[in-house]
Design an enzyme around this catalytic site. Sequence first.
Site, PDB file in Angstrom:
ATOM      1  N   HIS A 158       9.940  20.090  -2.845  1.00  0.00           N
ATOM      2  CA  HIS A 158       8.532  20.131  -2.111  1.00  0.00           C
ATOM      3  C   HIS A 158       7.777  18.768  -2.092  1.00  0.00           C
ATOM      4  CE1 HIS A 158       8.269  24.453  -1.322  1.00  0.00           C
ATOM      5  NE2 HIS A 158       9.183  24.539  -2.068  1.00  0.00           N
ATOM      6  N   ASP A 366       2.839  12.224  -0.146  1.00  0.00           N
ATOM      7  CA  ASP A 366       2.737  13.548  -0.245  1.00  0.00           C
ATOM      8  C   ASP A 366       3.938  14.034   0.393  1.00  0.00           C
ATOM      9  OD1 ASP A 366       1.590  16.138  -0.748  1.00  0.00           O
ATOM     10  OD2 ASP A 366      -0.291  15.533  -0.025  1.00  0.00           O
TER      11      ASP A 366
HETATM   12  C1  GDG Z   1       3.201  20.644  -2.757  1.00  0.00           C
HETATM   13  C2  GDG Z   1       3.242  19.111  -2.235  1.00  0.00           C
HETATM   14  C3  GDG Z   1       3.652  20.328   0.320  1.00  0.00           C
HETATM   15  C4  GDG Z   1      -6.691  23.142  -1.780  1.00  0.00           C
HETATM   16  N1  GDG Z   1      -7.922  23.282  -2.343  1.00  0.00           N
HETATM   17  C5  GDG Z   1      -8.189  24.502  -2.174  1.00  0.00           C
HETATM   18  C6  GDG Z   1      -7.293  25.081  -1.653  1.00  0.00           C
HETATM   19  N2  GDG Z   1      -6.245  24.394  -1.396  1.00  0.00           N
HETATM   20  C7  GDG Z   1      -4.945  24.560  -0.756  1.00  0.00           C
HETATM   21  C8  GDG Z   1      -4.905  24.041   0.754  1.00  0.00           C
HETATM   22  C9  GDG Z   1      -3.345  24.004   0.799  1.00  0.00           C
HETATM   23  C10 GDG Z   1      -2.814  23.936  -0.608  1.00  0.00           C
HETATM   24  O1  GDG Z   1      -3.771  24.191  -1.503  1.00  0.00           O
HETATM   25  C11 GDG Z   1      -2.448  22.642  -0.795  1.00  0.00           C
HETATM   26  O2  GDG Z   1      -1.161  22.081  -0.326  1.00  0.00           O
HETATM   27  P1  GDG Z   1      -0.536  20.568   0.086  1.00  0.00           P
HETATM   28  O3  GDG Z   1       0.718  20.943   0.886  1.00  0.00           O
HETATM   29  O4  GDG Z   1      -1.646  20.096   0.765  1.00  0.00           O
HETATM   30  O5  GDG Z   1      -0.320  20.063  -1.470  1.00  0.00           O
HETATM   31  P2  GDG Z   1       0.377  20.512  -2.714  1.00  0.00           P
HETATM   32  O6  GDG Z   1      -0.429  21.585  -3.454  1.00  0.00           O
HETATM   33  O7  GDG Z   1       0.301  19.103  -3.470  1.00  0.00           O
HETATM   34  O8  GDG Z   1       1.809  20.892  -2.460  1.00  0.00           O
HETATM   35  C12 GDG Z   1       3.058  19.177  -0.668  1.00  0.00           C
HETATM   36  C13 GDG Z   1       3.529  21.471  -0.597  1.00  0.00           C
HETATM   37  O9  GDG Z   1       3.745  21.558  -1.799  1.00  0.00           O
HETATM   38  C14 GDG Z   1       4.215  22.640   0.211  1.00  0.00           C
HETATM   39  O10 GDG Z   1       5.831  22.162   0.206  1.00  0.00           O
HETATM   40  O11 GDG Z   1       3.028  20.380   1.408  1.00  0.00           O
HETATM   41  O12 GDG Z   1       3.277  17.843  -0.326  1.00  0.00           O
HETATM   42  O13 GDG Z   1       2.739  17.992  -2.976  1.00  0.00           O
HETATM   43  O14 GDG Z   1      -2.917  25.329   1.447  1.00  0.00           O
HETATM   44  O15 GDG Z   1      -5.479  24.871   1.556  1.00  0.00           O
HETATM   45  N3  GDG Z   1      -7.235  26.628  -1.408  1.00  0.00           N
HETATM   46  C15 GDG Z   1      -8.465  27.079  -1.855  1.00  0.00           C
HETATM   47  N4  GDG Z   1      -9.281  26.475  -2.663  1.00  0.00           N
HETATM   48  C16 GDG Z   1      -9.276  25.337  -2.858  1.00  0.00           C
HETATM   49  O16 GDG Z   1     -10.335  24.594  -3.243  1.00  0.00           O
HETATM   50  N5  GDG Z   1      -8.436  28.337  -1.495  1.00  0.00           N
END
Ligand code: GDG
Length: 468
Positions: A158, A366
């Site tokens: 990921h 990322d």
């Molecule tokens: C890893 C990889 C890859 C964030 N703050 C809040 C909240 N979030 C949610 C967002 C989104 C999720 O968390 C974050 O997803 P990301 O993809 O941006 O990042 P990582 O957590 O680092 O995920 C990344 C992912 O795996 C999938 O393969 O894309 O590159 O690092 O859904 O909305 N949700 C809530 N409150 C918050 O304050 N409810």
Amino acid sequence: MSGRLVVVSNRIADPRKPAAGGLAVAVGEALNRTGGLWFGWSGNIVEGGTPGEGALRVEQAGKVELATVDLSREDHDAFYLGYSNNVLWPVFHYRLDLARFDAGYFPGYRRANRLFARELAKLLQPDDVVWVHDYHLMPLAHELRQLGCRQRMGFFLHIPLPPPQILAAIPEHEWLMRTLFAYDLAGFQSEADMTHFSRYVESEARARVLDAHHFTLDGRTLRAQAFPIGIDVDEFEELAEAREARQVAGVMRQQYATRQLLIGIDRLDYSKGIPHRVRAFRELLAQHEDMRNLATLIQIASPSREDLNAYADIRAELDQLCGAINGDYGDFDWMPVRYIRRVVARKRVPGLYRAARVGLVTPLRDGMNLVAKEFVVAQEYNDPGVLVLSRFAGAAEQLQEALLVNPYDAHGTAETIYRALQMPLGERRERHQALLGRIKEHDVHWWRQTFLDALDETAQSATRARAA
Ligand code: GDG
């Protein structure tokens, strides 16, 4: 797909309950449909427990069997906090300066992977298809093979895979990367990661390159490919239309009727480039007087892994930065930055995206970044906001119609934000439509299906090879 689906990830979730997005939604939905087994850590830490041992628990959750193991304190600290989050996470995000190579975590990483393999092997059936997720569990297939397991196995990373020269800084890189050849399929987020992988196996592991996606090492052939992860677009659209999100969007629009809103939502992690973003925003206010009393940044930083020193540092830096900007530029009736260090309820998140004119998604590195995709999906067709996206997010390969920035360049980023805030409606609509089309086409269901189809194909080509 032939055979039962077995998903393995460090953390698991009950697929009957609404998941908080990402992996849990993708996996939960696949498992709910076909039934199967989800295996991972229970989340329990046994104080004084024996390293390398942990109780296995199996429970039925609808059609899905959930199997979990506990971790001893020693294993948890070395495997999870240590090697996974203090070596692999920083290095894979190109941060050699933050990696703790000499803290002796590696034996714990192997021990926990062996424990997982031993307990999982007891539950596996001959026709199972095993899908392992993320950097915590890279050597899992290798450990399973050592125990005689011959099932089809796929791995998905990921987070980004850095170039060979950076990977090679991990003292155990050779062993770690060679263990990937125990899988039949390895999936990455982007073409850039895929290129790094093929360069690595050619130059460091000295594997035979059969073609762009097939590599042979010690008699095993591995298929490797990019499978950019998507979001559940239908689910997110529904969430955006629901009462709670509409309410949030309504209130925000009313409060900021005479302002221009920018939104950033990230886990509080150094890979997300939050301080760089805030500095770019300060640069915007410094350079463009017309933005003062107007542009307002709402930055949500949801706490994560806070026991690590690097996170304490970024917290202090952000507190200081945001305070200084508000002191320098704020007025009685306007604060330029609203910095909220808390998890916001998922139902409210689309409302925040929708109220914003600009979405700032500017990680330093990322794997993909799902916030970028969520922001686009939450926009109103008729009056969409603009996505400002880091060129160093995996998502940038797919989302070329966003305004791409180099997050290290505060001045350049500030100018791009300025452009985004002034973009005419016609251009906003055009860009939004193009982005939305691509996000819909490559949603999370597409991702899951293409990965599992590719894994299935490795079985067919192996059968053909044996017959030839
Ligand atoms: C890893 C990889 C890859 C964030 N703050 C809040 C909240 N979030 C949610 C967002 C989104 C999720 O968390 C974050 O997803 P990301 O993809 O941006 O990042 P990582 O957590 O680092 O995920 C990344 C992912 O795996 C999938 O393969 O894309 O590159 O690092 O859904 O909305 N949700 C809530 N409150 C918050 O304050 N409810």
